[in-house]
Design a protein around this motif. Structure first.
Motif, PDB file in Angstrom:
ATOM      1  N   SER A   1       0.835  -1.210   0.000  1.00  0.00           N
ATOM      2  CA  SER A   1       0.000   0.000   0.000  1.00  0.00           C
ATOM      3  C   SER A   1       0.865   1.253   0.000  1.00  0.00           C
ATOM      4  O   SER A   1       0.594   2.217  -0.729  1.00  0.00           O
ATOM      5  N   VAL A   2       1.933   1.230   0.820  1.00  0.00           N
ATOM      6  CA  VAL A   2       2.839   2.380   0.866  1.00  0.00           C
ATOM      7  C   VAL A   2       3.536   2.575  -0.473  1.00  0.00           C
ATOM      8  O   VAL A   2       3.634   3.697  -0.994  1.00  0.00           O
ATOM      9  N   LEU A   3       4.001   1.482  -1.059  1.00  0.00           N
ATOM     10  CA  LEU A   3       4.665   1.580  -2.361  1.00  0.00           C
ATOM     11  C   LEU A   3       3.708   2.066  -3.439  1.00  0.00           C
ATOM     12  O   LEU A   3       4.086   2.843  -4.324  1.00  0.00           O
ATOM     13  N   LEU A   4       2.444   1.639  -3.360  1.00  0.00           N
ATOM     14  CA  LEU A   4       1.453   2.100  -4.333  1.00  0.00           C
ATOM     15  C   LEU A   4       1.215   3.597  -4.199  1.00  0.00           C
ATOM     16  O   LEU A   4       1.135   4.314  -5.210  1.00  0.00           O
ATOM     17  N   LEU A   5       1.128   4.096  -2.964  1.00  0.00           N
ATOM     18  CA  LEU A   5       0.947   5.533  -2.753  1.00  0.00           C
ATOM     19  C   LEU A   5       2.153   6.315  -3.277  1.00  0.00           C
ATOM     20  O   LEU A   5       1.998   7.384  -3.891  1.00  0.00           O
ATOM     21  N   VAL A   6       3.340   5.779  -3.031  1.00  0.00           N
ATOM     22  CA  VAL A   6       4.546   6.447  -3.522  1.00  0.00           C
ATOM     23  C   VAL A   6       4.553   6.502  -5.042  1.00  0.00           C
ATOM     24  O   VAL A   6       4.860   7.543  -5.653  1.00  0.00           O
ATOM     25  N   CYS A   7       4.204   5.392  -5.683  1.00  0.00           N
ATOM     26  CA  CYS A   7       4.178   5.344  -7.147  1.00  0.00           C
ATOM     27  C   CYS A   7       3.123   6.289  -7.714  1.00  0.00           C
ATOM     28  O   CYS A   7       3.360   6.966  -8.727  1.00  0.00           O
ATOM     29  N   LEU A   8       1.969   6.369  -7.074  1.00  0.00           N
ATOM     30  CA  LEU A   8       0.915   7.278  -7.542  1.00  0.00           C
ATOM     31  C   LEU A   8       1.354   8.733  -7.409  1.00  0.00           C
ATOM     32  O   LEU A   8       1.095   9.555  -8.294  1.00  0.00           O
ATOM     33  N   PHE A   9       2.013   9.045  -6.304  1.00  0.00           N
ATOM     34  CA  PHE A   9       2.490  10.416  -6.117  1.00  0.00           C
ATOM     35  C   PHE A   9       3.541  10.777  -7.165  1.00  0.00           C
ATOM     36  O   PHE A   9       3.492  11.858  -7.765  1.00  0.00           O
ATOM     37  N   GLN A  10       4.492   9.885  -7.405  1.00  0.00           N
ATOM     38  CA  GLN A  10       5.520  10.146  -8.413  1.00  0.00           C
ATOM     39  C   GLN A  10       4.905  10.229  -9.807  1.00  0.00           C
ATOM     40  O   GLN A  10       5.348  11.029 -10.642  1.00  0.00           O
ATOM     41  N   ALA A  11       3.871   9.418 -10.067  1.00  0.00           N
ATOM     42  CA  ALA A  11       3.180   9.480 -11.368  1.00  0.00           C
ATOM     43  C   ALA A  11       2.481  10.821 -11.551  1.00  0.00           C
ATOM     44  O   ALA A  11       2.494  11.395 -12.647  1.00  0.00           O
ATOM     45  N   SER A  12       1.878  11.343 -10.476  1.00  0.00           N
ATOM     46  CA  SER A  12       1.212  12.653 -10.578  1.00  0.00           C
ATOM     47  C   SER A  12       2.230  13.756 -10.834  1.00  0.00           C
ATOM     48  O   SER A  12       1.979  14.685 -11.611  1.00  0.00           O
ATOM     49  N   VAL A  13       3.397  13.652 -10.182  1.00  0.00           N
ATOM     50  CA  VAL A  13       4.458  14.633 -10.412  1.00  0.00           C
ATOM     51  C   VAL A  13       4.938  14.571 -11.857  1.00  0.00           C
ATOM     52  O   VAL A  13       5.124  15.606 -12.520  1.00  0.00           O
ATOM     53  N   MET A  14       5.136  13.368 -12.373  1.00  0.00           N
ATOM     54  CA  MET A  14       5.571  13.215 -13.762  1.00  0.00           C
ATOM     55  C   MET A  14       4.506  13.700 -14.730  1.00  0.00           C
ATOM     56  O   MET A  14       4.825  14.268 -15.782  1.00  0.00           O
ATOM     57  N   TRP A  15       3.232  13.496 -14.406  1.00  0.00           N
ATOM     58  CA  TRP A  15       2.166  13.958 -15.285  1.00  0.00           C
ATOM     59  C   TRP A  15       2.161  15.486 -15.385  1.00  0.00           C
ATOM     60  O   TRP A  15       2.021  16.050 -16.467  1.00  0.00           O
ATOM     61  N   ARG A  16       2.331  16.168 -14.238  1.00  0.00           N
ATOM     62  CA  ARG A  16       2.396  17.626 -14.265  1.00  0.00           C
ATOM     63  C   ARG A  16       3.622  18.100 -15.040  1.00  0.00           C
ATOM     64  O   ARG A  16       3.557  19.098 -15.773  1.00  0.00           O
ATOM     65  N   PHE A  17       4.720  17.361 -14.889  1.00  0.00           N
ATOM     66  CA  PHE A  17       5.924  17.722 -15.625  1.00  0.00           C
ATOM     67  C   PHE A  17       5.711  17.567 -17.135  1.00  0.00           C
ATOM     68  O   PHE A  17       6.079  18.451 -17.916  1.00  0.00           O
ATOM     69  N   ILE A  18       5.132  16.458 -17.563  1.00  0.00           N
ATOM     70  CA  ILE A  18       4.870  16.230 -18.989  1.00  0.00           C
ATOM     71  C   ILE A  18       3.910  17.275 -19.536  1.00  0.00           C
ATOM     72  O   ILE A  18       4.089  17.808 -20.648  1.00  0.00           O
ATOM     73  N   HIS A  19       2.866  17.599 -18.756  1.00  0.00           N
ATOM     74  CA  HIS A  19       1.914  18.621 -19.180  1.00  0.00           C
ATOM     75  C   HIS A  19       2.603  19.973 -19.343  1.00  0.00           C
ATOM     76  O   HIS A  19       2.349  20.703 -20.312  1.00  0.00           O
ATOM     77  N   PHE A  20       3.494  20.302 -18.422  1.00  0.00           N
ATOM     78  CA  PHE A  20       4.240  21.560 -18.518  1.00  0.00           C
ATOM     79  C   PHE A  20       5.130  21.580 -19.754  1.00  0.00           C
ATOM     80  O   PHE A  20       5.199  22.590 -20.474  1.00  0.00           O
ATOM     81  N   GLN A  21       5.822  20.466 -20.020  1.00  0.00           N
ATOM     82  CA  GLN A  21       6.702  20.409 -21.180  1.00  0.00           C
ATOM     83  C   GLN A  21       5.925  20.505 -22.488  1.00  0.00           C
ATOM     84  O   GLN A  21       6.344  21.202 -23.423  1.00  0.00           O
ATOM     85  N   LEU A  22       4.792  19.821 -22.573  1.00  0.00           N
ATOM     86  CA  LEU A  22       3.981  19.895 -23.789  1.00  0.00           C
ATOM     87  C   LEU A  22       3.475  21.313 -24.035  1.00  0.00           C
ATOM     88  O   LEU A  22       3.472  21.797 -25.169  1.00  0.00           O
TER      89      LEU A  22
END
Length: 337
Positions: free
Chosen positions: A260-281
């Motif tokens: 559960s902890v690893l899943l939360l960490v992965c979701l948080f990092q995925a949200s950060v990467m999504w904002r980064f990709i959106h910013f770059q696009l």
């Protein structure tokens, strides 16, 4: 002597103990309520250094650049953070190298909980907490716009939660590596913003920041999986023991909690990467729109320059149009006899 003891309470870390080791007794530290007094002193130091950097560096540059109010505020923010992140990266790298946390990754979870800290580790954490706490009154001193306050408050809160959590839960070694990765990416981002404000056509450092950001995110995620998924579950002392600083390593024996902890960490990092990709696009879209508009403007000006101009059949002389043979094309009036 009384004054000296009071001064040491403000200046130096407290709660030092002698810990036996193979090389003899080592002086190490743990945390307590007296740390708040030390943090308060270094908050005042941070406010003073903030004012020095602002007055003797950033204000002088701003007078030359003549930036707008919005860019002026962002320039000051990035200038302060560049100085802080550069200092923190060098300091943090020195600590993790000298303490052997990079050369021996197993030390991140071995002998957990890490209750006793070397002097430089504890002093680093106290200074980090002092800096991010000093950022709260700086929102008022710097007259930050109301639109920017929620974003900066969210950033300050996240840093304080991360640093204080690692310090109080005895995860200081893991926290040091994560801070090093985070500060490295943030340094390149704010450095790219400073260069962009001085020359809006220069965005090369944003590309460097994009590469560093992706690499640090991958290292951060790998580190979380290594420590939480494989390291802490192998700790010998798995019983809940707040007195020894062992707060939750027993929870990582439960595979459901660990996943559960690893899943939360992965979701948080995925949200950060999504904002980064959106910013770059968005940035690339704005760049290509600007380039296409410049090309259209250049093509239009070139077409206008090459367009042939209509010329009169004669030439002008003293404001009168003359024919090619030198006579005026206007018909002369015959005088009446």
């Amino acid at each position: 002597q009384v004054t000296a003891k009071t001064a040491f309470l403000f200046i130096l870390p407290q709660y030092n103990v002698s810990v036996p080791s193979a090389e003899g007794e080592l002086v190490q530290y743990h945390y307590g309520l007296k740390d708040l007094v030390t943090i308060l002193f270094y908050i005042i130091i941070a406010i003073t250094l903030h004012a020095v950097v602002q007055e003797y560096a950033l204000d002088k540059i701003n007078r030359r650049l003549h930036l707008s109010k919005v860019k002026h505020s962002k320039f000051n923010e990035s200038g302060q953070l560049v100085a802080f992140h550069l200092t923190s990266v060098i300091w943090c790298l020195y600590v993790v190298v000298t303490e052997g946390y990079i050369s021996n990754p197993r030390s991140l979870w071995e002998n957990y909980p890490h209750v006793y800290l070397p002097f430089q580790v504890k002093f680093f954490y106290l200074c980090q907490l002092a800096y991010w706490l000093h950022a709260l009154p700086e929102l008022y001193f710097q007259k930050v716009r109301k639109e920017e306050i929620p974003r900066q408050l969210r950033c300050i809160t996240l840093y304080l939660v991360h640093i204080a959590g690692a310090y109080l839960l005895n995860l200081t070694r893991l926290g040091l590596i994560l801070l090093l990765l985070q500060y490295l990416a943030e340094f390149f981002f704010h450095m790219a913003r400073l260069v962009y404000f001085t020359d809006e056509n220069n965005e090369k450092l944003f590309n460097v920041w994009a590469v560093v950001f992706v690499v640090t995110r991958l290292f951060t995620l790998t580190l979380y999986i290594l420590v939480i998924g494989f390291g802490l579950p192998r700790v010998e002392s798995q019983a809940l023991d707040p007195e020894r600083g062992n707060f939750f390593s027993f929870l990582f024996n439960n595979i459901l909690f660990r996943m559960s902890v690893l899943l939360l960490v992965c979701l948080f990092q995925a949200s950060v990467m999504w904002r980064f990709i959106h910013f770059q696009l968005r940035r690339w879209r704005e760049y290509w729109n600007e380039q296409s508009s410049r090309k259209r403007a250049t093509a239009a000006s070139t077409k206008q320059q090459t367009k042939p101009l209509k010329r009169d059949s004669g030439y002008h002389e003293n404001g009168v149009v003359k024919a090619e043979n030198g006579t005026s094309p206007r018909t002369k009036k015959l005088k009446s006899p």
